[in-house]
Design a protein around this motif. Structure first.
Motif, PDB file in Angstrom:
ATOM      1  N   GLY A  20     -64.019  51.900  -9.383  1.00  0.00           N
ATOM      2  CA  GLY A  20     -65.479  51.915  -9.404  1.00  0.00           C
ATOM      3  C   GLY A  20     -66.112  53.129  -8.750  1.00  0.00           C
ATOM      4  N   LYS A  21     -65.284  54.089  -8.303  1.00  0.00           N
ATOM      5  CA  LYS A  21     -65.820  55.288  -7.654  1.00  0.00           C
ATOM      6  C   LYS A  21     -65.210  56.543  -8.287  1.00  0.00           C
ATOM      7  CE  LYS A  21     -66.546  53.064  -3.153  1.00  0.00           C
ATOM      8  NZ  LYS A  21     -66.296  53.144  -1.700  1.00  0.00           N
ATOM      9  N   VAL A  22     -65.991  57.626  -8.299  1.00  0.00           N
ATOM     10  CA  VAL A  22     -65.510  58.899  -8.835  1.00  0.00           C
ATOM     11  C   VAL A  22     -65.907  60.018  -7.880  1.00  0.00           C
ATOM     12  CG1 VAL A  22     -65.497  60.491 -10.787  1.00  0.00           C
ATOM     13  CG2 VAL A  22     -65.880  58.072 -11.194  1.00  0.00           C
ATOM     14  N   GLY A  23     -64.940  60.871  -7.537  1.00  0.00           N
ATOM     15  CA  GLY A  23     -65.216  62.052  -6.721  1.00  0.00           C
ATOM     16  C   GLY A  23     -65.064  63.311  -7.563  1.00  0.00           C
ATOM     17  N   ILE A  24     -66.157  64.071  -7.706  1.00  0.00           N
ATOM     18  CA  ILE A  24     -66.169  65.265  -8.563  1.00  0.00           C
ATOM     19  C   ILE A  24     -66.574  66.484  -7.743  1.00  0.00           C
ATOM     20  CG2 ILE A  24     -67.157  66.341 -10.628  1.00  0.00           C
ATOM     21  CD1 ILE A  24     -67.904  63.523 -11.600  1.00  0.00           C
TER      22      ILE A  24
END
Length: 478
Positions: A20-24
């Motif tokens: 449920g999380k994205v690091g970009i």
């Protein structure tokens, strides 16, 4: 969602590190001048990527930096006779203005290299302690051959690399100095020169190498391993390759799971260059075109497809955007009338059966490696459908539901604003246009349709859009 991973050269199913999380992390501009139109493509593309992940319900940490210490910044500071910090702060502010005009949302964090120097010094110490770096006369170098998988992103073989400059596209060369142990080694820390900004370090006063900055800022604000690292394809080698080497050598873990790179933007078929006279800043272009037209144009091609910037293609994009804005405006007008009609059975059937199909097809396009070109095609079809299935008899709440769907896909996901930029016209121009419309109306009444069409065409050339309605002729400037 499937993403084309530059590292593996294939589309892969996206699986986040944390559910449920994205690091970009996206490499940002070096701030020594106004950003150019080529800078705008990654800004718009990866802002859209972030928006789409949020549309899918992810919590997104989106970080893009400003490189505010660099040879070009120092050169500009000398030319203008002001400190390098003033140059960078000035153009960071100007960059943010251009980003706002293009509807690029502020990042979760916009780190600046000069504010993260302690973390950079710590990483250099770690690399030296682990045997991946060495110091010579105040310069610290990374030992490329100490990192066995070097070249895994660009797919360059280390034995094909040699000292010097790029002689051919396939023969990559890296600048070498006599004091290096190996010509392939690159700089982590460089000693100060007279008049340049500097920071105190164990190896003497100096400043960080360019590649080091992004490794440290991405680690601090996203994590040791990124879900996605992105940028222009020109950064694949050496910048991103060197980021991988120093980060993985220091941290001992994978640096990024997915690598996304947008293709180049060309100007009338040529590479953008000041010497060719085809170098344009975003500020220049936005004086000629609505910034939303530029954003729409950038998204009209899939991000890995080379994009040619020309007057004809941008004007095509302007007309395409106009079709979407007209459709949105029609829905908004019906919705705002609050006519009190209840949604009919036929309207309810459209909302429940037809609209989900458009949303599914839009999402399918975006899930296919962020194919914004196909997503925009779905928007055109949606507008055609709503135009054909709404009129003055439609209930206002039905029109409002349709508008909200179009708004979600166009405005919230693609960042294409559905409100037109207000065009200010003087009284003389307005009077001239209204006189021409009155003349056209009289020609139609007299069944002189050739003259009426001629006037309409002249108005169109002036950028005036007219619409014949039951209430009379409505007009606006595109």
């Amino acid at each position: 969602m499937r993403i084309y991973n530059t590292k593996t050269r294939r589309k892969e199913e996206f699986k986040p590190i944390h559910e449920g999380k994205v690091g970009i992390y996206v490499c940002g501009p070096t701030v020594y001048d106004f950003i150019h139109i080529g800078n705008a493509r990654p800004m718009i593309v990866f802002d859209t990527l972030r928006r789409y992940f949020e549309h899918k319900g992810y919590e997104v940490k989106y970080v893009t930096n400003f490189t505010d210490v660099d040879d070009k910044i120092i050169k500009r500071s000398i030319e203008e006779g002001i400190p390098a910090s003033e140059v960078s702060e000035k153009y960071i502010a100007e960059c943010k203005k251009d980003m706002e005009a293009l509807n690029v949302r502020p990042a979760s964090v916009h780190p600046q290299a000069t504010q993260e120097i302690p973390e950079m010094i710590d990483m250099v110490k770690t690399l030296i302690d682990k045997g991946h770096a060495y110091e010579k006369n105040g310069t610290v170098y990374f030992k490329v051959r100490s990192f066995e998988p070097y070249g895994k992103l660009s797919h360059k073989k280390i034995d094909d690399l040699e000292s010097g400059h790029r002689a051919e596209a396939h023969a990559l060369k890296v600048t070498g100095e006599d004091e290096k142990e190996d010509a392939l080694d690159f700089v982590l820390w460089k000693p100060k020169k007279e008049g340049e900004p500097f920071w105190v370090s164990p190896w003497g006063d100096g400043r960080p190498g360019w590649h080091l900055e992004c490794s440290c800022m991405s680690k601090k604000y996203v994590g040791e391993t990124l879900d996605i690292h992105a940028g222009g394809e020109d950064l694949i080698f050496p910048h991103h390759e060197n980021e991988i080497a120093q980060s993985e050598a220091a941290n001992g873990v994978e640096f990024a799971n997915y690598w996304m790179h947008n293709a180049f933007l060309r100007i009338n078929g040529d590479k953008m260059s000041k010497s060719l006279g085809n170098f344009f800043t975003v500020r220049d272009i936005c004086e000629q075109y609505d910034p939303q037209v530029i954003r729409f144009f950038m998204l009209s091609a899939q991000y890995r497809t080379p994009l040619n910037f020309s007057k004809e293609l941008v004007e095509d994009a302007s007309r395409g955007l106009e079709r979407i804005l007209n459709g949105a405006e029609k829905l908004k007008e019906i919705a705002d009338k609050k006519n009190g009609r209840f949604t009919s059975d036929e309207e309810q059937k459209i909302l429940e059966e037809e609209m989900p199909k458009f949303i599914e097809r839009f999402d399918a396009a975006m899930d296919d490696d962020l194919n914004t070109a196909d997503a925009i095609s779905v928007l055109f079809e949606l507008v055609r459908f709503t135009n054909a299935n709404t009129d003055e008899k439609s209930s206002s709440n039905y029109a409002d539901c349709l508008y909200k769907i179009l708004f979600e896909l166009s405005d919230k996901v693609l960042g294409i604003k559905l409100e037109r930029k207000e065009v200010v016209m003087d009284e003389d121009e307005t009077a001239k246009i209204e006189a021409m419309i009155a003349e056209r109306t009289a020609a139609k009444k007299n069944k002189d349709f050739a003259k009426a069409d001629e006037i309409r065409n002249k108005l169109s050339e002036m950028g005036i859009i007219i619409e014949d309605t039951r209430e009379g002729v409505k007009w606006k400037k595109a």
